[in-house]
Design a protein around this motif. Structure first.
Motif, PDB file in Angstrom:
ATOM      1  N   SER A  81     -34.358  -9.262 -33.525  1.00 42.68           N
ATOM      2  CA  SER A  81     -33.099 -10.105 -34.023  1.00 42.68           C
ATOM      3  C   SER A  81     -32.102  -9.484 -34.784  1.00 42.68           C
ATOM      4  N   LEU A 150     -15.885  -9.359 -31.702  1.00 40.57           N
ATOM      5  CA  LEU A 150     -16.345  -8.542 -32.449  1.00 40.57           C
ATOM      6  C   LEU A 150     -16.167  -7.310 -31.857  1.00 40.57           C
ATOM      7  N   THR A 266     -29.621 -16.024 -48.840  1.00 42.19           N
ATOM      8  CA  THR A 266     -29.852 -15.932 -47.541  1.00 42.19           C
ATOM      9  C   THR A 266     -28.730 -16.572 -46.977  1.00 42.19           C
ATOM     10  N   SER A 370     -31.122 -21.442 -38.372  1.00 39.00           N
ATOM     11  CA  SER A 370     -29.727 -21.711 -38.581  1.00 39.00           C
ATOM     12  C   SER A 370     -28.882 -21.953 -37.439  1.00 39.00           C
ATOM     13  N   PHE A 414     -31.087 -16.411 -29.395  1.00 36.98           N
ATOM     14  CA  PHE A 414     -30.414 -16.550 -30.735  1.00 36.98           C
ATOM     15  C   PHE A 414     -29.747 -17.855 -30.901  1.00 36.98           C
ATOM     16  N   ARG A 417     -27.125 -24.832 -28.169  1.00 36.17           N
ATOM     17  CA  ARG A 417     -25.965 -25.832 -28.648  1.00 36.17           C
ATOM     18  C   ARG A 417     -26.018 -26.927 -27.659  1.00 36.17           C
ATOM     19  N   PHE A 430     -31.137 -13.468 -25.858  1.00 32.38           N
ATOM     20  CA  PHE A 430     -30.348 -12.484 -26.389  1.00 32.38           C
ATOM     21  C   PHE A 430     -31.031 -10.930 -26.340  1.00 32.38           C
ATOM     22  N   TRP A 477     -21.216 -11.108 -23.985  1.00 33.66           N
ATOM     23  CA  TRP A 477     -21.013 -10.110 -25.369  1.00 33.66           C
ATOM     24  C   TRP A 477     -20.960  -8.637 -24.602  1.00 33.66           C
ATOM     25  N   GLY A 504     -18.878 -15.605 -31.590  1.00 30.95           N
ATOM     26  CA  GLY A 504     -19.068 -17.086 -31.558  1.00 30.95           C
ATOM     27  C   GLY A 504     -17.711 -17.557 -31.414  1.00 30.95           C
ATOM     28  N   LYS A 511     -17.049 -29.107 -35.589  1.00 29.60           N
ATOM     29  CA  LYS A 511     -17.478 -28.702 -37.100  1.00 29.60           C
ATOM     30  C   LYS A 511     -17.085 -29.600 -38.086  1.00 29.60           C
ATOM     31  N   SER A 519     -23.784 -25.938 -35.412  1.00 28.96           N
ATOM     32  CA  SER A 519     -24.153 -25.236 -36.649  1.00 28.96           C
ATOM     33  C   SER A 519     -22.912 -25.901 -37.589  1.00 28.96           C
TER      34      SER A 519
END
Ligand code: DHE
Length: 520
Positions: A81, A150, A266, A370, A414, A417, A430, A477, A504, A511, A519
């Protein structure tokens, strides 16, 4: 002293000098080696000084829960992970042991990162009086997406109706966690793993301010009233309150149990109905609730013990003792319950009003709470969590906390949704040979109804829906990656947008309304 005694003393002194010089040069050689080893294999992710970068800081105070034997296994086999690869085939057992000993060696000096350093890092990039109160472009401001890329440390603002990019802009290095929107969606706040917090004005397409709130940060939360930003840090062990308007630091809260033990945080989230931030801790068995209302409610009574009035301290910490460390957690839709687990999967349900754990929960593998979501199933609210160790989605009845279904997928996932207007929940794979697959689960039958494989061989992960739930956006990704837009009903591809490792994507409406399918 006799000649004989003098000779003996000289002989002993020579031996001692020889031994000392041998051991000193031996140590020096080893230090040289380990530094080179660290530089070649670890520093790119964990930072040159072990203070963290893309990967966490590697210092004894952050490794308290990891025994050396387990650390050797992590370096040898990798860590599930995380992006931590296996070095078992690259390095010898001795080299791994040397590296592990090195990361358990305290640094001679850990840089201070308190109020003074945070204030000194603060940057105003565009003064508020130079910015317009009206958006500079036409779009449904509620249906925008921010996509984090990223691959080359950029973000793209995307129109959620036309799926056209509005603006692509650079970000700090290695953002992590979801960017968070201020109350009406005008501002978005980003956190980077190396502690930089950036505030971006979507109306004006410009950054407003930046500040470095920590050396190694976890995530940030924005208060529901839009006044404060709270940053959770791994290094130093602090929570930092910022003024959301300017990003100037207001308070640094040391995270400790008051008995000499400090802790990494955390993560921190905003609990809007409670006017508080909720933070879970990695090294102290406590959950913290930090009030941000001007007048804290009665449950924040800690201050009474100190004789201070609550009004004199707007960020009162309420400590809730729990049954163990929390490595991951989920807050229910009305923010009365926290569901937390440690990496081993042992879990607990914490009643935030009562301030205690009220139930236990044993989940298989390593649930990723999460990324969990909820929906209505046969008159009950259920919680579904992906699993970062096993190809498994676990569905739990939130009334009695019993597992009602284990849905097998092709590998550890991971993110999960859905949307209130969609009958489907999407979960990725993932890791492993099926990392290019995404599974679509029917929320009514709890069965997988479709497996998508958008680009064979490339990791596909992280879905987010449009405001109305009509479309689902999926990331490829990869440096040469993409966002793929699907019709959320027919599950057919609608559009492909090239992007650089888009991690993401975050829809303003979903949101801000705290959709149960995403999330928060
Ligand atoms: Fe994340 C969110 C923790 C590794 C990508 N990740 C989060 C959050 C937490 C968390 C607590 C929620 C914070 C928020 O959104 O405010 N992540 C952890 C870890 O403990 C873990 C396993 C180890 C670590 O390295 O810290 C970890 N995470 C990763 C990755 O390796 C990922 C895949 C790539 C990366 O960026 O490093 C990754 N994490 C993400 C993303 C989100 C996230 C994209 C936001 C998800 C969302 O939709 O909200």
């Amino acid at each position: 002293m006799t000649i004989k005694n003098l000779n003996r003393s000289l002989f002993t002194a020579l031996w001692l000098a020889l031994l000392l010089s041998l051991s000193v040069s031996g140590v020096a050689a080893e230090v040289m080696d380990v530094k080179a080893l660290y530089k070649d294999h670890c520093s790119e992710c964990h930072g040159h000084e072990r203070l963290g970068a893309m990967g966490p800081a590697l210092l004894p105070q952050n490794l308290k829960r990891l025994r050396r034997k387990a650390a050797i296994k992590v370096v040898t086999d990798g860590r599930p992970s995380t992006q931590m690869p296996a070095f078992g085939k690259k390095l010898t057992a001795n080299q791994i042991q040397t590296l592990v000993d090195f990361v358990y060696t305290p640094l001679t000096e850990i840089p201070n990162w308190g109020m003074r350093e945070i204030s000194a890092s603060h940057l105003t990039l565009n003064a508020p009086e130079t910015l317009s109160d009206k958006p500079l472009f036409e779009a449904d401001m509620d249906n925008l997406f921010v996509v984090v890329e990223l691959g080359d440390h950029h973000a793209t603002l995307l129109n959620g109706d036309t799926f056209e990019p509005i603006k692509r802009f650079p970000t700090r290095f290695a953002l992590h966690g979801g960017p968070k929107y201020g109350p009406n969606g005008r501002y978005v706040y980003f956190a980077s793993r190396d502690g930089w917090i950036s505030k971006f004005d979507i109306y004006n397409l410009k950054y407003v301010a930046e500040v470095r709130a920590g050396i190694n940060a976890r995530n940030l939360a924005v208060s529901a009233d839009g006044r404060y930003v709270m940053v959770a840090n791994y290094l130093p062990h602090t929570l930092v309150v910022l003024d959301a308007a300017t990003l100037e630091p207001l308070k640094v809260i040391p995270v400790s149990d008051g008995k000499g033990n400090s802790s990494r945080v955390t993560a921190v989230y905003t609990a809007a109905p409670r006017n508080s931030f909720i933070a879970a801790l990695k090294d102290i068995p406590e959950v913290w609730e930090i009030n941000y209302a001007d007048t804290p409610p009665a449950r924040f009574n800690e201050h009474k013990k100190t004789g201070k009035s609550a009004e004199s301290d707007p960020f009162v910490v309420r400590r809730i003792k729990v049954n163990g460390y929390l490595d991951d957690f989920f807050l229910n839709q009305d923010y009365t319950r926290l569901v937390g687990t440690s990496r081993s999967g042992s879990g607990q349900v914490v009643d935030l009003d009562r301030g205690s754990a009220v139930d236990t929960l044993t989940l298989p593998g390593m649930p990723h709470l999460s990324a969990a979501i909820t929906w209505q199933y046969k008159g009950h609210t259920v919680l579904a969590t992906p699993n970062i160790k096993e190809g498994l989605v676990t569905v739990i009845d939130m009334q009695n906390w019993k597992i009602i279904k284990r849905i097998k997928t092709g590998g550890p996932g991971f993110f999960m949704r859905s949307h209130e207007n969609s009958p489907y929940a999407w979960v990725d794979t993932f890791f492993g040979p099926n990392k290019d697959r995404v599974y679509v689960i029917d929320k009514r039958s709890l069965e997988i109804v479709k497996t998508l494989r958008p680009i064979p061989g490339k990791t596909s992960a992280h879905v987010e829906f449009t405001k109305d739930g009509s479309h689902a956006l999926l990331s490829i990704w990869d440096m040469d990656g993409a966002i793929i837009v699907y019709d959320a009903k027919t599950l057919e591809e609608v559009k492909r947008l090239p992007m650089s490792k888009p991690s993401g994507k975050y829809n303003v409406h979903n949101k801000l309304t705290r959709s149960s399918g995403t999330s928060h």
